[in-house]
Design a protein around this motif. Structure first.
Motif, PDB file in Angstrom:
ATOM      1  N   LEU A 161      17.061   3.663 -44.069  1.00 51.42           N
ATOM      2  CA  LEU A 161      17.052   2.658 -43.043  1.00 51.42           C
ATOM      3  C   LEU A 161      15.764   2.103 -42.817  1.00 51.42           C
ATOM      4  N   ARG A 162      15.910   1.054 -42.784  1.00 52.61           N
ATOM      5  CA  ARG A 162      15.642   0.227 -41.974  1.00 52.61           C
ATOM      6  C   ARG A 162      14.697  -0.183 -40.163  1.00 52.61           C
ATOM      7  N   VAL A 163      14.484  -0.196 -40.016  1.00 51.85           N
ATOM      8  CA  VAL A 163      13.665  -1.527 -38.721  1.00 51.85           C
ATOM      9  C   VAL A 163      12.741  -2.834 -38.444  1.00 51.85           C
ATOM     10  N   ARG A 164      14.131  -3.497 -38.099  1.00 50.26           N
ATOM     11  CA  ARG A 164      13.352  -5.015 -38.042  1.00 50.26           C
ATOM     12  C   ARG A 164      13.164  -5.081 -36.914  1.00 50.26           C
ATOM     13  N   VAL A 165      12.459  -5.878 -36.792  1.00 52.93           N
ATOM     14  CA  VAL A 165      12.526  -6.857 -35.641  1.00 52.93           C
ATOM     15  C   VAL A 165      12.586  -8.521 -35.804  1.00 52.93           C
ATOM     16  N   ASN A 166      13.258  -8.725 -34.477  1.00 55.62           N
ATOM     17  CA  ASN A 166      13.365 -10.257 -35.246  1.00 55.62           C
ATOM     18  C   ASN A 166      14.012 -11.581 -33.650  1.00 55.62           C
ATOM     19  N   GLY A 167      13.274 -12.574 -34.169  1.00 55.69           N
ATOM     20  CA  GLY A 167      12.542 -13.252 -33.039  1.00 55.69           C
ATOM     21  C   GLY A 167      13.210 -15.179 -32.413  1.00 55.69           C
ATOM     22  N   VAL A 168      13.749 -14.730 -31.429  1.00 57.36           N
ATOM     23  CA  VAL A 168      14.954 -15.899 -30.916  1.00 57.36           C
ATOM     24  C   VAL A 168      13.786 -16.824 -30.178  1.00 57.36           C
ATOM     25  N   LEU A 169      13.874 -18.251 -31.249  1.00 50.88           N
ATOM     26  CA  LEU A 169      13.096 -19.480 -30.430  1.00 50.88           C
ATOM     27  C   LEU A 169      13.977 -20.496 -30.334  1.00 50.88           C
ATOM     28  N   ILE A 170      14.256 -20.824 -29.467  1.00 52.35           N
ATOM     29  CA  ILE A 170      14.711 -21.534 -28.339  1.00 52.35           C
ATOM     30  C   ILE A 170      14.124 -22.962 -28.113  1.00 52.35           C
ATOM     31  N   LYS A 171      14.109 -24.222 -28.214  1.00 51.35           N
ATOM     32  CA  LYS A 171      13.364 -25.136 -27.930  1.00 51.35           C
ATOM     33  C   LYS A 171      14.071 -26.489 -28.267  1.00 51.35           C
ATOM     34  N   GLU A 172      13.556 -26.548 -26.625  1.00 48.99           N
ATOM     35  CA  GLU A 172      15.708 -28.308 -26.644  1.00 48.99           C
ATOM     36  C   GLU A 172      16.628 -27.990 -27.214  1.00 48.99           C
ATOM     37  N   ASP A 173      17.245 -27.245 -26.078  1.00 50.42           N
ATOM     38  CA  ASP A 173      18.692 -26.803 -26.983  1.00 50.42           C
ATOM     39  C   ASP A 173      19.165 -25.911 -28.306  1.00 50.42           C
ATOM     40  N   LYS A 174      17.994 -26.080 -29.198  1.00 51.73           N
ATOM     41  CA  LYS A 174      18.260 -25.521 -30.520  1.00 51.73           C
ATOM     42  C   LYS A 174      17.401 -24.223 -30.682  1.00 51.73           C
ATOM     43  N   ILE A 175      18.137 -23.463 -32.027  1.00 53.25           N
ATOM     44  CA  ILE A 175      17.664 -22.351 -31.800  1.00 53.25           C
ATOM     45  C   ILE A 175      16.968 -22.495 -33.008  1.00 53.25           C
ATOM     46  N   LEU A 176      15.807 -21.791 -33.149  1.00 51.69           N
ATOM     47  CA  LEU A 176      14.871 -21.198 -34.943  1.00 51.69           C
ATOM     48  C   LEU A 176      16.009 -21.321 -35.422  1.00 51.69           C
ATOM     49  N   MET A 177      16.763 -21.169 -36.565  1.00 49.13           N
ATOM     50  CA  MET A 177      17.071 -20.253 -37.843  1.00 49.13           C
ATOM     51  C   MET A 177      16.703 -20.640 -38.907  1.00 49.13           C
ATOM     52  N   ILE A 178      16.843 -19.488 -40.075  1.00 50.46           N
ATOM     53  CA  ILE A 178      17.072 -19.308 -41.541  1.00 50.46           C
ATOM     54  C   ILE A 178      17.857 -19.010 -41.763  1.00 50.46           C
ATOM     55  N   ARG A 179      18.053 -19.856 -43.604  1.00 52.14           N
ATOM     56  CA  ARG A 179      19.141 -19.984 -44.507  1.00 52.14           C
ATOM     57  C   ARG A 179      18.305 -19.110 -45.439  1.00 52.14           C
ATOM     58  N   HIS A 180      19.158 -17.751 -45.741  1.00 51.00           N
ATOM     59  CA  HIS A 180      18.765 -16.581 -46.795  1.00 51.00           C
ATOM     60  C   HIS A 180      20.351 -17.157 -48.065  1.00 51.00           C
ATOM     61  N   ASP A 181      19.380 -16.672 -49.041  1.00 49.55           N
ATOM     62  CA  ASP A 181      20.021 -16.766 -50.143  1.00 49.55           C
ATOM     63  C   ASP A 181      20.715 -16.048 -50.527  1.00 49.55           C
ATOM     64  N   MET A 182      22.115 -14.915 -50.607  1.00 51.64           N
ATOM     65  CA  MET A 182      22.646 -13.890 -50.837  1.00 51.64           C
ATOM     66  C   MET A 182      23.129 -13.615 -52.059  1.00 51.64           C
ATOM     67  N   GLY A 183      22.554 -14.661 -53.139  1.00 54.75           N
ATOM     68  CA  GLY A 183      23.389 -14.838 -54.398  1.00 54.75           C
ATOM     69  C   GLY A 183      24.706 -14.583 -54.884  1.00 54.75           C
ATOM     70  N   GLN A 184      24.899 -15.255 -56.022  1.00 50.76           N
ATOM     71  CA  GLN A 184      26.057 -15.800 -56.058  1.00 50.76           C
ATOM     72  C   GLN A 184      27.128 -16.474 -54.998  1.00 50.76           C
TER      73      GLN A 184
END
Length: 167
Positions: free
Chosen positions: A16-39
């Motif tokens: 079990l992991r506890v994770r923290v996530n941050g929602v950053l919205i600026k000028e009607d856009k949200i900051l997102m990250i693309r992760h490589d999940m393999g295949q």
């Protein structure tokens, strides 16, 4: 060629992991990250990651943001909790609204992983149309049915994959 799926399972699975996530919205856009999940699969989510023992959630989130985006943030208000359970992964995720002083994000890294198996592939601000154009299986479930980026700021409660609702 590295086996990213095995690396993810070995580093993050079976506990079990506890994770923290941050929602950053600026000028009607949200900051997102693309992760490589393999295949050839990708996964988009807001910046965040695992907590280190002995460090408060806000400090963990600031560290994760710095590692993944190079941004210094202020953690604002707690938004909601999401539970992810898809063996071998199990995480309880805490989502917070965050702000920054206007810096531009940069592609960061996963310090838990070796250079050849980095998961972070892209960091960018997305408007609602761009976020909605990503197939559901390639983004975090909390972003599947957004009608407005501000929706995420007003959600309260507990989410999980099984019942797909707020309790």
């Amino acid at each position: 060629m590295p086996n990213i799926e095995k690396e993810i399972s070995d580093k993050f699975g079976g506990r079990l992991r506890v994770r923290v996530n941050g929602v950053l919205i600026k000028e009607d856009k949200i900051l997102m990250i693309r992760h490589d999940m393999g295949q050839g699969r990708s996964f988009w989510n807001v910046p965040g990651g695992g907590m280190k023992f002995g460090s408060p959630a806000t400090a963990n989130l600031a560290r994760e943001f710095a590692e993944e985006t190079g941004l210094e943030i202020r953690v604002e208000k707690f938004l909601f909790t999401f539970e992810y359970l898809d063996r071998p992964l199990h995480a309880v995720e805490l989502f917070f609204e965050v702000s920054t002083n206007g810096q531009n994000p940069q592609l960061g890294h996963d310090p838990e992983l070796p250079a050849g198996t980095q998961l972070i592939q892209e960091v960018k601000f997305m408007d609602l149309d761009e976020l909605q154009s990503i197939p559901n299986e390639a983004k975090h479930q909390v972003f599947w049915d957004l009608k407005s980026l501000n929706d995420v700021r007003i959600w309260k409660g507990y989410f999980n994959f099984e019942n797909k609702c707020i309790k």
